[in-house]
Motif scaffolding. Structure first.
Motif, PDB file in Angstrom:
ATOM      1  N   LEU A  69       4.651 -34.928  18.271  1.00  0.00           N
ATOM      2  CA  LEU A  69       3.202 -34.939  18.420  1.00  0.00           C
ATOM      3  C   LEU A  69       2.614 -34.049  17.340  1.00  0.00           C
ATOM      4  CD1 LEU A  69       0.971 -35.905  20.413  1.00  0.00           C
ATOM      5  CD2 LEU A  69       1.302 -33.768  21.627  1.00  0.00           C
ATOM      6  N   ASP A  70       1.563 -34.506  16.697  1.00  0.00           N
ATOM      7  CA  ASP A  70       0.840 -33.702  15.710  1.00  0.00           C
ATOM      8  C   ASP A  70      -0.606 -34.149  15.787  1.00  0.00           C
ATOM      9  OD1 ASP A  70      -0.305 -32.393  13.581  1.00  0.00           O
ATOM     10  OD2 ASP A  70       1.240 -32.959  12.141  1.00  0.00           O
TER      11      ASP A  70
ATOM     12  N   ILE B 247      -0.548 -33.256  24.830  1.00  0.00           N
ATOM     13  CA  ILE B 247       0.268 -32.039  24.744  1.00  0.00           C
ATOM     14  C   ILE B 247       0.938 -31.774  26.088  1.00  0.00           C
ATOM     15  CG2 ILE B 247       0.153 -29.516  24.492  1.00  0.00           C
ATOM     16  CD1 ILE B 247      -2.053 -30.049  22.320  1.00  0.00           C
ATOM     17  N   ASN B 248       0.189 -31.901  27.176  1.00  0.00           N
ATOM     18  CA  ASN B 248       0.758 -31.702  28.517  1.00  0.00           C
ATOM     19  C   ASN B 248       1.941 -32.642  28.747  1.00  0.00           C
ATOM     20  OD1 ASN B 248      -1.304 -29.857  28.956  1.00  0.00           O
ATOM     21  ND2 ASN B 248      -2.525 -31.265  30.192  1.00  0.00           N
ATOM     22  N   ARG B 249       1.805 -33.896  28.305  1.00  0.00           N
ATOM     23  CA  ARG B 249       2.861 -34.892  28.498  1.00  0.00           C
ATOM     24  C   ARG B 249       4.112 -34.528  27.689  1.00  0.00           C
ATOM     25  NH1 ARG B 249       4.836 -38.876  25.891  1.00  0.00           N
ATOM     26  NH2 ARG B 249       3.282 -38.848  24.239  1.00  0.00           N
ATOM     27  N   VAL B 250       3.933 -34.164  26.429  1.00  0.00           N
ATOM     28  CA  VAL B 250       5.081 -33.854  25.575  1.00  0.00           C
ATOM     29  C   VAL B 250       5.769 -32.551  26.000  1.00  0.00           C
ATOM     30  CG1 VAL B 250       5.741 -33.233  23.202  1.00  0.00           C
ATOM     31  CG2 VAL B 250       4.306 -35.224  23.625  1.00  0.00           C
TER      32      VAL B 250
ATOM     33  N   VAL C 166       4.501 -33.170  34.987  1.00  0.00           N
ATOM     34  CA  VAL C 166       3.526 -32.797  33.956  1.00  0.00           C
ATOM     35  C   VAL C 166       2.543 -31.803  34.566  1.00  0.00           C
ATOM     36  CG1 VAL C 166       1.678 -33.649  32.445  1.00  0.00           C
ATOM     37  CG2 VAL C 166       3.716 -35.060  32.854  1.00  0.00           C
ATOM     38  N   ALA C 167       2.192 -30.780  33.812  1.00  0.00           N
ATOM     39  CA  ALA C 167       1.188 -29.803  34.258  1.00  0.00           C
ATOM     40  C   ALA C 167       0.348 -29.398  33.055  1.00  0.00           C
ATOM     41  CB  ALA C 167       1.861 -28.585  34.877  1.00  0.00           C
TER      42      ALA C 167
ATOM     43  N   GLY D  25       8.837 -26.012  27.676  1.00  0.00           N
ATOM     44  CA  GLY D  25       7.399 -25.834  27.846  1.00  0.00           C
ATOM     45  C   GLY D  25       7.133 -25.601  29.318  1.00  0.00           C
ATOM     46  N   TYR D  26       6.429 -26.554  29.948  1.00  0.00           N
ATOM     47  CA  TYR D  26       6.206 -26.444  31.388  1.00  0.00           C
ATOM     48  C   TYR D  26       7.546 -26.597  32.099  1.00  0.00           C
ATOM     49  CZ  TYR D  26       5.164 -27.678  36.174  1.00  0.00           C
ATOM     50  OH  TYR D  26       5.161 -27.709  37.547  1.00  0.00           O
TER      51      TYR D  26
END
Length: 179
Positions: free
Chosen positions: A46-47, A64-67, A76-77, A105-106
């Motif tokens: 992602l960019d 961004i939340n998804r990736v 997802v959060a 990440g999350y």
């Protein structure tokens, strides 16, 4: 006729110049904040700009939340925008446009509990579960330099894991560990 300014006049002019608003082109704030990510577990890249001209971009935040989702459960959060802004400042401090390689990440409470049970290095109340922490590295940037940038910015916690090749950044209280 030569015109000279007294010290007092010079200082007054200087104070006036500081008080005047900067023209739009000289704004210290960029028109766009852009982040790139490579999720090392899913291979997703992602960019994109997540902030444009003073506003966060909801569609970008959702991507961004998804990736950055929990790769173990798919949960997802929302990733805290303060964390995204910290990453943007880290990128600027390091002078890089390379994407962040994401180790974690999350993290859902289920995943975090599993990891904490199997490792003393995982906090039971990890900020990963609140979308306020990320474990990363950056291609072409020494891990020690990434750690130093995090420490210099004082945006939250900085964990250093050279043996596992990542740095933990979070937007909790300022603290450091590892190394």
């Amino acid at each position: 006729m030569k015109h000279t300014l007294s010290r007092r006049q010079f200082l007054r002019l200087g104070m006036l110049a500081v008080a005047l608003p900067l023209p739009a082109f000289a704004s210290p704030e960029a028109a766009e904040r852009r982040l790139g990510f490579l999720n090392l577990h899913t291979g997703e890249k992602l960019d994109l700009p997540y902030w444009i001209e003073g506003d966060y971009v909801p569609e970008s935040l959702a991507e961004i939340n998804r990736v950055l989702r929990d790769h173990r459960t798919g949960a997802v959060a929302a990733i805290d925008i303060q964390l995204l802004d910290l990453l943007d400042r880290v990128k600027a401090a390091l002078g890089t446009a390379q994407p962040f390689q994401v180790i974690s990440g999350y993290r859902s409470p289920v995943s975090n509990s599993l990891l904490a049970t199997n490792s003393s290095g995982v906090a039971r109340r990890s900020l990963h579960m609140e979308g306020k922490a990320i474990d990363i590295r950056i291609p072409g940037v020494q891990l020690a330099d990434l750690r130093r940038a995090g420490l210099m910015l004082k945006g939250g916690g900085v964990g250093y894991y050279p043996g596992s090749n990542f740095v933990h950044l979070d937007v909790g209280r300022v603290r450091t560990w590892g190394g």
